[in-house]
Motif scaffolding. Structure first.
Motif: not given
Length: 300
Positions: A33, A36, A102, A124-126, A277, A279
């Motif tokens: 991912t 973060t 993230n 922002v991804a998550r 985060l 996924e």
């Protein structure tokens, strides 16, 4: 384990820094991912998240920060600080060279993370938010004001005790895992920060006096919101209402914990956030003693 990297940045003339624990697959595989960034309470700086290093380190770059007004960073200038803090987060994302990151925000850090996602959803991804102080009642305001008065009067011990207690559920009828251990840790953390950081008192004044804005909702960013079931800063019901303003978000509560769920259930929270985060949606087995785990907001 890869060697951490610490970088110094500035925004609006205010110096601050961030730390990266780089992802290292050992075999050339890509991270699971985006990087973060973890944003915690007013006194939770870049070295306060070892549990997240352990859980996220095998999947991605773990980024922690001393944002302006925190840890070793310069103090915040007088006046509203939300915009400056958002720009500080954006500078970190740009410095990482990451198109998207993230964000995991806890307590005070949720306002920064949520505000950044609102203003820069494309970056922002998550988004994971825990212990969101979306509603502070008058009794809580009174306790915090008394704590601020003790601090202003130089009574650090009294301040640390009252501030820690104001952030915890002390009702013996409501079980909280490791309550006394967390209580002692929070008190010591306040005292340590006041003794070693030249602007810790100012940071605490801001954190205890600010009324962050969680209005306006959010779309386009996958989000998770979680709360300790006995959170006395803002009730889980209020936090669930807030989560419902984020399109498609998920909400859950974690049993036998209060506002300091990240201390009382550190491993479980780290595993939960890591699964989200990377996924892998939160599932019943993700958290010890979960409630509503994996249930979409607005459904039962």
């Amino acid at each position: 384990m890869p060697k951490e990297i610490i970088r110094t940045l500035s925004v609006d003339g205010v110096r601050y820094g961030y730390r990266v624990l780089p992802y290292d697959s050992g075999g050339g595989a890509a991270p699971a991912t985006a990087p973060t960034l973890i944003l915690g309470g007013a006194l939770q700086g870049m070295f306060g998240w070892p549990q997240m290093d352990d859980h996220l380190g095998p999947a991605t770059d773990v980024v922690t920060a001393d944002l302006p007004g925190m840890g070793t960073a310069d103090p915040l200038p007088p006046g509203p600080s939300a915009g400056l803090l958002r720009r500080a987060v954006l500078r970190i994302a740009d410095d990482l060279g990451a198109p998207r990151i993230n964000l995991f925000g806890f307590s005070y850090g949720t306002a920064i993370a949520f505000g950044f996602a609102q203003h820069h959803p494309e970056r922002v991804a998550r988004l994971a938010l825990g212990g969101v102080p979306v509603h502070i009642d008058e009794a809580q305001v009174d306790r915090w004001e008394r704590a601020r008065e003790l601090l202003a009067g130089g009574d650090r011990e009294g301040f640390a005790a009252l501030a820690a207690d104001a952030l915890m559920c002390l009702d013996p009828e409501r079980p909280v895992h490791r309550r006394e251990l967390a209580r002692r840790y929070v008190r010591r953390s306040f005292l340590h920060a006041l003794a070693h950081s030249p602007h810790a008192a100012d940071s605490l004044h801001r954190a205890l006096g600010d009324r962050p804005d969680f209005s306006g909702g959010l779309t386009g960013v996958p989000a998770l919101v979680f709360a300790g079931e006995h959170d006395t800063v803002t009730s889980p019901a209020r936090q669930r209402e807030f989560a419902a303003t984020i399109e498609g978000s998920r909400f859950l509560t974690i049993e036998e914990s209060d506002h300091w769920v990240v201390l009382e259930r550190a491993g479980e929270v780290a595993a939960l956030v890591s699964r989200f985060l990377t996924e892998r949606e939160p599932v019943t087995g993700a958290v010890a003693l979960p409630r509503q785990a994996g249930t979409p907001v607005g459904r039962t």
